[in-house]
Design a protein around this motif. Structure first.
Motif, PDB file in Angstrom:
ATOM      1  N   MET A   1       7.060  10.591  10.393  1.00 33.17           N
ATOM      2  CA  MET A   1       8.103  10.010   9.539  1.00 33.17           C
ATOM      3  C   MET A   1       9.180   9.351  10.378  1.00 33.17           C
ATOM      4  O   MET A   1       9.442   9.772  11.497  1.00 33.17           O
ATOM      5  CB  MET A   1       8.737  11.097   8.655  1.00 33.17           C
ATOM      6  N   PRO A   2       9.829   8.309   9.843  1.00 36.27           N
ATOM      7  CA  PRO A   2      10.929   7.686  10.602  1.00 36.27           C
ATOM      8  C   PRO A   2      12.093   8.666  10.734  1.00 36.27           C
ATOM      9  O   PRO A   2      12.235   9.578   9.927  1.00 36.27           O
ATOM     10  CB  PRO A   2      11.324   6.488   9.747  1.00 36.27           C
TER      11      PRO A   2
ATOM     12  N   CYS B   1      10.902  -7.487  -6.225  1.00 38.25           N
ATOM     13  CA  CYS B   1       9.505  -7.423  -6.647  1.00 38.25           C
ATOM     14  C   CYS B   1       9.306  -6.601  -7.922  1.00 38.25           C
ATOM     15  O   CYS B   1      10.213  -5.914  -8.399  1.00 38.25           O
ATOM     16  CB  CYS B   1       8.633  -6.869  -5.524  1.00 38.25           C
ATOM     17  N   SER B   2       8.110  -6.658  -8.464  1.00 44.20           N
ATOM     18  CA  SER B   2       7.710  -5.844  -9.613  1.00 44.20           C
ATOM     19  C   SER B   2       7.550  -4.392  -9.176  1.00 44.20           C
ATOM     20  O   SER B   2       7.531  -4.089  -7.982  1.00 44.20           O
ATOM     21  CB  SER B   2       6.357  -6.318 -10.145  1.00 44.20           C
ATOM     22  N   GLY B   3       7.405  -3.515 -10.153  1.00 46.94           N
ATOM     23  CA  GLY B   3       7.138  -2.111  -9.843  1.00 46.94           C
ATOM     24  C   GLY B   3       8.406  -1.274  -9.762  1.00 46.94           C
ATOM     25  O   GLY B   3       8.341  -0.059  -9.557  1.00 46.94           O
ATOM     26  N   HIS B   4       9.566  -1.895  -9.922  1.00 44.58           N
ATOM     27  CA  HIS B   4      10.836  -1.159  -9.852  1.00 44.58           C
ATOM     28  C   HIS B   4      10.962  -0.211 -11.046  1.00 44.58           C
ATOM     29  O   HIS B   4      10.193  -0.283 -12.002  1.00 44.58           O
ATOM     30  CB  HIS B   4      12.004  -2.138  -9.799  1.00 44.58           C
TER      31      HIS B   4
ATOM     32  N   GLU C   1       0.825  -1.208   0.000  1.00 45.10           N
ATOM     33  CA  GLU C   1       0.000   0.000   0.000  1.00 45.10           C
ATOM     34  C   GLU C   1       0.859   1.258   0.000  1.00 45.10           C
ATOM     35  O   GLU C   1       1.991   1.244   0.452  1.00 45.10           O
ATOM     36  CB  GLU C   1      -0.916   0.064   1.231  1.00 45.10           C
ATOM     37  N   GLU C   2       0.242   2.315  -0.471  1.00 46.30           N
ATOM     38  CA  GLU C   2       0.917   3.603  -0.460  1.00 46.30           C
ATOM     39  C   GLU C   2       1.067   4.059   0.992  1.00 46.30           C
ATOM     40  O   GLU C   2       0.177   3.845   1.804  1.00 46.30           O
ATOM     41  CB  GLU C   2       0.085   4.608  -1.251  1.00 46.30           C
ATOM     42  N   ILE C   3       2.208   4.678   1.280  1.00 45.43           N
ATOM     43  CA  ILE C   3       2.459   5.125   2.654  1.00 45.43           C
ATOM     44  C   ILE C   3       2.230   6.630   2.730  1.00 45.43           C
ATOM     45  O   ILE C   3       2.788   7.395   1.938  1.00 45.43           O
ATOM     46  CB  ILE C   3       3.889   4.748   3.094  1.00 45.43           C
TER      47      ILE C   3
ATOM     48  N   VAL D   1       3.754  -0.739  -5.219  1.00 44.48           N
ATOM     49  CA  VAL D   1       2.817   0.395  -5.275  1.00 44.48           C
ATOM     50  C   VAL D   1       2.875   1.051  -6.661  1.00 44.48           C
ATOM     51  O   VAL D   1       1.961   1.776  -7.049  1.00 44.48           O
ATOM     52  CB  VAL D   1       3.122   1.507  -4.241  1.00 44.48           C
ATOM     53  N   ASN D   2       3.953   0.822  -7.375  1.00 39.71           N
ATOM     54  CA  ASN D   2       4.223   1.523  -8.626  1.00 39.71           C
ATOM     55  C   ASN D   2       3.806   0.644  -9.813  1.00 39.71           C
ATOM     56  O   ASN D   2       4.534  -0.267 -10.203  1.00 39.71           O
ATOM     57  CB  ASN D   2       5.738   1.839  -8.678  1.00 39.71           C
TER      58      ASN D   2
ATOM     59  N   ALA E   1      16.125   7.532   6.846  1.00 43.35           N
ATOM     60  CA  ALA E   1      15.545   6.945   5.644  1.00 43.35           C
ATOM     61  C   ALA E   1      15.534   5.432   5.780  1.00 43.35           C
ATOM     62  O   ALA E   1      16.559   4.821   6.069  1.00 43.35           O
ATOM     63  CB  ALA E   1      16.371   7.358   4.431  1.00 43.35           C
ATOM     64  N   MET E   2      14.374   4.831   5.626  1.00 42.50           N
ATOM     65  CA  MET E   2      14.302   3.373   5.656  1.00 42.50           C
ATOM     66  C   MET E   2      13.140   2.924   4.780  1.00 42.50           C
ATOM     67  O   MET E   2      12.228   3.696   4.510  1.00 42.50           O
ATOM     68  CB  MET E   2      14.150   2.864   7.084  1.00 42.50           C
ATOM     69  N   SER E   3      13.211   1.689   4.346  1.00 42.05           N
ATOM     70  CA  SER E   3      12.159   1.186   3.463  1.00 42.05           C
ATOM     71  C   SER E   3      11.018   0.657   4.288  1.00 42.05           C
ATOM     72  O   SER E   3      11.195  -0.225   5.110  1.00 42.05           O
ATOM     73  CB  SER E   3      12.714   0.067   2.590  1.00 42.05           C
ATOM     74  N   LEU E   4       9.849   1.215   4.079  1.00 41.45           N
ATOM     75  CA  LEU E   4       8.678   0.783   4.840  1.00 41.45           C
ATOM     76  C   LEU E   4       7.664   0.070   3.961  1.00 41.45           C
ATOM     77  O   LEU E   4       6.717  -0.530   4.450  1.00 41.45           O
ATOM     78  CB  LEU E   4       8.030   2.004   5.501  1.00 41.45           C
ATOM     79  N   GLY E   5       7.861   0.129   2.667  1.00 35.91           N
ATOM     80  CA  GLY E   5       6.909  -0.520   1.765  1.00 35.91           C
ATOM     81  C   GLY E   5       7.617  -1.001   0.517  1.00 35.91           C
ATOM     82  O   GLY E   5       8.803  -0.733   0.313  1.00 35.91           O
ATOM     83  N   ARG E   6       6.881  -1.712  -0.316  1.00 33.92           N
ATOM     84  CA  ARG E   6       7.493  -2.292  -1.508  1.00 33.92           C
ATOM     85  C   ARG E   6       7.083  -1.531  -2.766  1.00 33.92           C
ATOM     86  O   ARG E   6       6.036  -0.887  -2.813  1.00 33.92           O
ATOM     87  CB  ARG E   6       7.081  -3.757  -1.637  1.00 33.92           C
ATOM     88  N   MET E   7       7.927  -1.640  -3.773  1.00 31.67           N
ATOM     89  CA  MET E   7       7.696  -0.903  -5.011  1.00 31.67           C
ATOM     90  C   MET E   7       6.482  -1.404  -5.809  1.00 31.67           C
ATOM     91  O   MET E   7       6.137  -0.820  -6.837  1.00 31.67           O
ATOM     92  CB  MET E   7       8.947  -0.951  -5.897  1.00 31.67           C
TER      93      MET E   7
ATOM     94  N   PHE F   1      12.419   6.590  -1.447  1.00 36.05           N
ATOM     95  CA  PHE F   1      11.963   6.496  -0.063  1.00 36.05           C
ATOM     96  C   PHE F   1      10.460   6.781   0.005  1.00 36.05           C
ATOM     97  O   PHE F   1      10.021   7.713  -0.654  1.00 36.05           O
ATOM     98  CB  PHE F   1      12.767   7.515   0.772  1.00 36.05           C
ATOM     99  N   PRO F   2       9.667   6.059   0.749  1.00 37.82           N
ATOM    100  CA  PRO F   2      10.016   4.977   1.677  1.00 37.82           C
ATOM    101  C   PRO F   2       9.800   3.574   1.090  1.00 37.82           C
ATOM    102  O   PRO F   2       9.483   2.661   1.824  1.00 37.82           O
ATOM    103  CB  PRO F   2       9.050   5.229   2.838  1.00 37.82           C
ATOM    104  N   TYR F   3       9.999   3.444  -0.221  1.00 40.70           N
ATOM    105  CA  TYR F   3       9.751   2.138  -0.854  1.00 40.70           C
ATOM    106  C   TYR F   3      11.053   1.501  -1.319  1.00 40.70           C
ATOM    107  O   TYR F   3      12.065   2.187  -1.513  1.00 40.70           O
ATOM    108  CB  TYR F   3       8.812   2.292  -2.054  1.00 40.70           C
ATOM    109  N   SER F   4      10.997   0.194  -1.524  1.00 36.95           N
ATOM    110  CA  SER F   4      12.167  -0.526  -2.030  1.00 36.95           C
ATOM    111  C   SER F   4      11.698  -1.726  -2.837  1.00 36.95           C
ATOM    112  O   SER F   4      10.591  -2.239  -2.638  1.00 36.95           O
ATOM    113  CB  SER F   4      13.042  -0.981  -0.853  1.00 36.95           C
ATOM    114  N   ALA F   5      12.531  -2.174  -3.763  1.00 35.10           N
ATOM    115  CA  ALA F   5      12.150  -3.313  -4.613  1.00 35.10           C
ATOM    116  C   ALA F   5      12.908  -4.580  -4.252  1.00 35.10           C
ATOM    117  O   ALA F   5      12.564  -5.658  -4.720  1.00 35.10           O
ATOM    118  CB  ALA F   5      12.394  -2.964  -6.083  1.00 35.10           C
TER     119      ALA F   5
ATOM    120  N   TRP G   1       1.823  10.076   5.437  1.00 31.51           N
ATOM    121  CA  TRP G   1       2.023  10.580   6.788  1.00 31.51           C
ATOM    122  C   TRP G   1       1.165  11.803   7.029  1.00 31.51           C
ATOM    123  O   TRP G   1       1.014  12.651   6.151  1.00 31.51           O
ATOM    124  CB  TRP G   1       3.501  10.931   7.009  1.00 31.51           C
TER     125      TRP G   1
END
Ligand SMILES: Cc1ncc(C[n+]2csc(CCOP(=O)(O)OP(=O)(O)O)c2C)c(N)n1
Ligand code: SF4
Ligand code: SF4
Ligand SMILES: [Mg+2]
Lengths: 94, 302
Positions: A13-14, B12-15, A3-5, A25-26, A17-23, B54-58, A7
């Protein structure tokens, strides 16, 4: 985790900088000009298209056929080029 | 289905990689081999963008963005920290482009390998500084066009032999790999995982915009690089013992050159000159592999 994050304020905010979600979303499917289309008659279920997809956009179904996830497929055409049976055709998106 | 590479998808996908990006496939395969207990360090390169903002990663594992010249040094530091805490299991991997390895990160890398720190350094080589718009690096091959080596002044220097430099450090294990041969790449990563000390893997990763090629040809070209002997796949153990991973019958160099816009300006004579360089290097490798044969046989008997 995809999901989109959002704030409410800066203090949510943390601290670093850290990863809280996966790409995931894109949804990169919108980049696509050409769409891979599978001809099940020709497919020998070798999984080579799955192996070479840079976008992790091919999964294998219960019958061992590849399934393209159009939410993410960028239409690069690697799967169509690498398929040993020419079972994937790239067709123009409308 | 019988899978020839691990099924697990950690990336993952979306990168944000371009269509047909080889560097992205390299990461997908590497994480399949290394598994979730992996920490990455990443200097400035295309992958800094591909991974997402930020705040996403693949990548699905912890990733540290580092200054350009420090991927290896940061990896060494993370390794030391984990070791202090008694975690010797987690893989610490420096993941860098050719610019960040062959040019800018070479002194940090040399230090890590000289100290024989227990890390895996993986250089994904797209043969130029792609993220900033295709400038030549010391990994750019002879004859190629980049924005800093335009057609009239195409690259006049040969590609640096980075694996040779690693071998000169007596590194326990170093190998070349290609995104067109994922099974081979994954096999080499499994060896790297099992080998204590420093490891260096150099993987050729096609780049459609940088090589001026069609995205659908990305894998085909990476395969042709091996089949034409331009990018041989081999391993070196203990910095001395060479082994070719495959020794394909040579395909004509032009098959590799022709589809690539970065080589379009080359005349027939210039392609012949390149061919001579390719053969010279391949012959030398074969000699080195020949001389190492008895060592591998003795190792097998043990
Ligand atoms: C010290 C420093 N110099 C220059 C840059 C600008 N820069 C960012 S990425 C990049 C290119 C990296 O090339 P390479 O390592 O080959 O990776 P690629 O982009 O090709 O994947 C450059 C020059 C920087 N971030 N830091
Ligand atoms: S066209 Fe490219 S991104 Fe789409 S499924 Fe095929 S290999 Fe994957
Ligand atoms: S420029 Fe090349 S290496 Fe960078 S993301 Fe695009 S295809 Fe990949
Ligand atoms: Mg590069």
């Amino acid at each position: 985790m995809s999901e989109e994050i959002k704030w409410e304020s800066q203090s949510d905010m943390p601290l670093m900088a850290m990863s809280l979600g996966r790409m995931t979303v894109n949804k990169t499917g919108s980049w696509r000009n050409l769409r891979p289309v599978l001809d099940k008659e020709k497919c020998i279920k070798c999984g080579i298209c799955w192996k070479f997809c840079p976008d992790v956009s091919i999964s294998i179904d219960e019958e061992d056929y590849p399934v393209v996830n159009l939410d993410f497929c960028k239409g690069c055409g690697i799967c169509a080029t690498e398929c040993p049976k020419d079972a994937i055709e790239m067709v123009k998106e409308e | 289905m019988k899978y020839t590479i691990p099924e697990q998808e950690i990336m993952c996908s979306g990168h944000k990689a371009c269509q047909g990006c080889g560097a992205t496939l390299a990461m997908r395969y590497a994480l399949k081999a290394l598994g979730p207990k992996t920490i990455l360090t990443l200097p400035a390169c295309c992958w800094s963008v591909i991974d997402g903002p930020f705040p996403y990663s693949a990548v699905g594992v912890p990733l540290f963005h580092t200054a350009f010249e420090t991927a290896a040094a940061v990896a060494s530091g993370i390794r030391a920290g984990l070791d202090m805490r008694g975690d010797t299991e987690t893989n610490v991997v420096a993941w860098a482009g050719d610019g960040g390895t062959f040019d800018i990160g070479i002194q940090a890398l040399s230090g890590t390998v000289e100290r024989n720190d227990n890390v895996i350094y993986i250089c994904y080589d797209n043969e130029a500084y792609m993220n900033t718009g295709v400038q030549r690096s010391s990994a750019t091959p002879w004859g190629a066009v980049t924005t800093t080596t335009p057609a009239r002044h195409f690259k006049q220097e040969r590609k640096k032999d980075m694996i040779g430099i690693m071998a000169a450090h007596s590194i326990p294990y170093t190998a070349s790999a290609s995104v067109a041969y994922p099974e081979d790449f994954i096999r080499k990563l499994n060896i790297a995982k099992e080998t204590p000390g420093a490891k260096f893997i150099h993987i050729l990763a096609s780049c459609p915009p940088g090589w001026k090629t069609a995205p659908e040809l990305a894998i085909k070209l990476a395969r042709l690089a091996v089949q034409t002997h331009v990018f041989p796949l081999y391993e070196i153990y203990e910095g001395r013992y060479y082994k070719l991973s495959m020794d394909p019958k040579k395909k004509p160099l032009i098959d590799y050159i022709k589809p690539q816009g970065r080589f379009r300006h080359l005349t027939e004579e210039q392609v012949a000159e390149m061919d001579k360089q390719v053969d010279e290097r391949y012959d030398r490798l074969k000699e080195q592999a020949e001389r190492s044969k008895s060592w591998f046989e003795a190792k097998k008997e043990k």
